[in-house]
Design an enzyme around this catalytic site. Structure first.
Site: not given
Length: 594
Positions: A277, A345, A445
């Site tokens: 990321e 995300k 994440c």
């Protein structure tokens, strides 16, 4: 005690044994609480202590620590305090109705009822703190259970809530045993009281035994991969927020090329390269910077084209230039180095990535000028399945066992000849071979700890979860291992392989039982080429029904509250309140003559 059980600096993967008894002091204190205020404070202090003790590394989140650590700690503790008030309803009801009946053996179900009430309230608390905009599933019992893999296997049925339930059940039973030692000698019917405890102990043992038997079956069940995804996982070990511009790209290129050369020297052709990321800091799809070559340097696009392998890289997506809406994304490049698309995300970190009212000028001014932080990200709105060529290779056509309808007609024309387009369905010469492709999704994440997102990713056809994350800013081993422990349940819940590519660790490959197949040490620069096994997609109970176990417990709580409301003497009515006050007054020694 819960802080010591959760993965920490001394016990990197936590202690399941400590977790078994971690809630004993809290249980005893809550059932001896006199008022709602006391119950609120007990749960408030419990959650505050656990949060600060286990998530202290949030203070390293750039200049945003006042929000990430302070606000999250107070918010979590306040939620827990309200749960404490709810927990107190059952002891309050007992004091008003049956405190003297249980020692006389008239209410054998009182003790098991208290234990189940505590466990149900605890799971409700963990569920609420792990769900919704403010969700933060750290500081939960199931994190501490990681090392006892036999018992964590039930997550495929109940989700993580079944795991937490087992440990809360053991703590509640132990606490009742401690309290029983001081009261059984004064009971009018000690045998009846002990018998009730034995029944609760038998239920607890049966719950652990059933979970253990199921876990053993799943742990030792032979699983044969259908295909493999030859993957290069790169761990840069730098903080992209602090490192010089493009440093992550250059390190990743060097590590990737070394690993690709090694794999090819061993006659293994990589199918995919994964970078973590936040490696790319210029937004797509307009980032021409990664296509232009500076004098003496090779652009990212040219490097990927030279490697001849698809890449997944963490970066930014600019989805609305006028409003400056950016999304935290996983970006796919094809083997020619061309931008192919991205997944953004969906579940953002509250008050760090997701800021309320981000388009408000006052909010933007406060975040950028006072807090010295951007006004956050926009949440993604699209569940994306990536599909790349990989797997067994070999047969280029479509195997005949795939895609044949249950009924068919094979006609001949008037000349008695076959129709080529019909016959092609029975030769396997046309169409794509599914064995030559792998479909995967990329939770970003801490999305790997949220089943509500991952269930939808799984349902669109995901065969492998590839998580990219950046935890390097935490600077602590406990943060990395806590995140890993939370993510590890993803593999078990969906019986799917999980690949984690972390900026500084913990980069790891897990099989559907949660076994570690390959990993890299924390806070080290490196890359590994590994065969990621891809198994046949299965529909686990959890994948089909979601958080049914938590909802079942919450439904039981609701039914119990309704029962208390429907009884004649309610402890919150005036008469009940007077009775509770009298009982409390007598028990504290102030009402000897009352």
């Amino acid at each position: 005690m819960e802080v010591a059980a959760i993965p920490n600096e001394l016990l990197p993967l936590g202690s399941p044994f400590i977790a078994l008894f971690s809630l004993v002091p809290l249980y005893i204190a809550l059932y001896r609480a006199r008022t709602c205020r006391e119950a609120f404070l007990l749960m408030f202090l419990q959650a505050l202590t656990v949060h600060l003790g286990s998530s202290f590394w949030l203070a390293n989140f750039r200049d945003f620590a006042v929000f990430t650590l302070g606000a999250s700690a107070l918010g979590t503790a306040a939620e827990a305090g309200l749960t404490g008030i709810f927990f107190f309803l059952h002891p309050l009801y007992e004091r008003a109705h049956s405190r003297l009946q249980e020692p006389a053996g008239l209410r054998p179900g009182a003790l098991p009822g208290r234990i189940l009430w505590f466990c149900a309230v605890w799971i409700t608390w963990e569920w609420f703190k792990s769900t919704g905009f403010l969700a933060y599933p750290w500081g939960t019992l199931f994190l501490a259970a990681y090392r006892w893999k036999i018992f964590t296997q039930i997550a495929a049925v109940t989700g993580v809530w079944g795991v937490s339930f087992l440990y809360a059940l053991c703590s509640a039973l132990t606490a009742e045993g401690i309290m029983l030692l001081g009261t059984v000698t004064h009971a009018q019917a000690p045998r009846a009281v002990v018998s009730a405890y034995r029944q609760a102990a038998a239920f607890t043992l049966c719950a652990f035994a059933a979970s253990g038997i199921y876990g053993l079956c799943e742990w030792f069940m032979p699983r044969i991969p259908e295909k493999y995804l030859h993957t290069v996982i790169v761990q840069q070990n730098i903080d992209p927020w602090e490192a010089p511009d493009n440093a992550g790209v250059e390190i990743s290129k060097r590590l990737t090329e070394q690993t690709v050369r090694k794999m090819r020297s061993e006659e293994q052709e990589p199918d995919l390269v994964v970078w973590s990321e936040g490696v790319l800091n210029r937004p797509f799809p307009f980032a021409r910077y990664y296509y232009s070559e500076e004098p003496g340097e090779e652009s990212l696009s040219a490097f990927i084209r030279r490697m001849g392998i698809p890449f997944i890289i963490g970066g930014d997506a600019l989805v609305n230039p006028a409003r400056r809406h950016y999304e935290n994304s996983a970006i796919l490049f094809d083997r020619k180095g061309e931008f192919a698309g991205f997944y953004s995300k969906i579940h953002l970190v509250p008050f760090a990535e997701a800021i309320p009212f981000p388009d408000n000028p006052l909010v933007q001014f406060f975040m950028e000028e006072i807090v010295n932080f951007s006004a956050g990200w926009s949440a993604g709105s699209q569940y994306v399945l990536f599909r790349i060529p990989a797997g067994k290779g070999g047969f280029a056509g479509r195997p005949l066992e795939y895609g044949r309808p249950a009924q068919a007609v094979i006609p001949l024309n008037s000349d008695g000849c076959a129709y080529p387009q019909v016959t092609a369905q029975y030769t396997g010469e046309t169409g794509e071979n599914p064995d030559n492709f792998v479909s995967f999704t990329t939770p970003i994440c801490f999305e790997d700890a949220f089943p509500d997102v991952c269930r939808k990713l799984h349902k669109i056809g995901s065969e492998v979860f590839i998580n990219i994350t950046n935890d390097s800013w935490s600077q602590t081993k406990s943060a990395e291992y806590q995140h890993f422990a939370a993510a590890s349940y993803l593999a078990i819940e969906f019986r799917s392989t999980l690949v984690r590519c972390a900026n500084a660790g913990y980069s790891v490959v897990l099989d559907p039982a949660g076994r570690i197949l390959a990993d890299m040490p924390l806070f080290t620069e490196g890359a590994m080429g590994t065969q990621v096994p891809v198994y046949r997609r299965t529909q686990t109970c959890f994948a089909a029904l979601g958080d049914w176990f938590a909802w079942l417990l919450m439904g039981g709580l609701a039914a119990q509250v309704l029962y208390m409301l429907c009884t004649s003497r309610l402890p919150w009515r005036r008469k009940g309140i007077r009775l509770c006050i009298q009982i409390e007054f007598r028990e504290t020694g102030g009402g000897q003559n009352a």
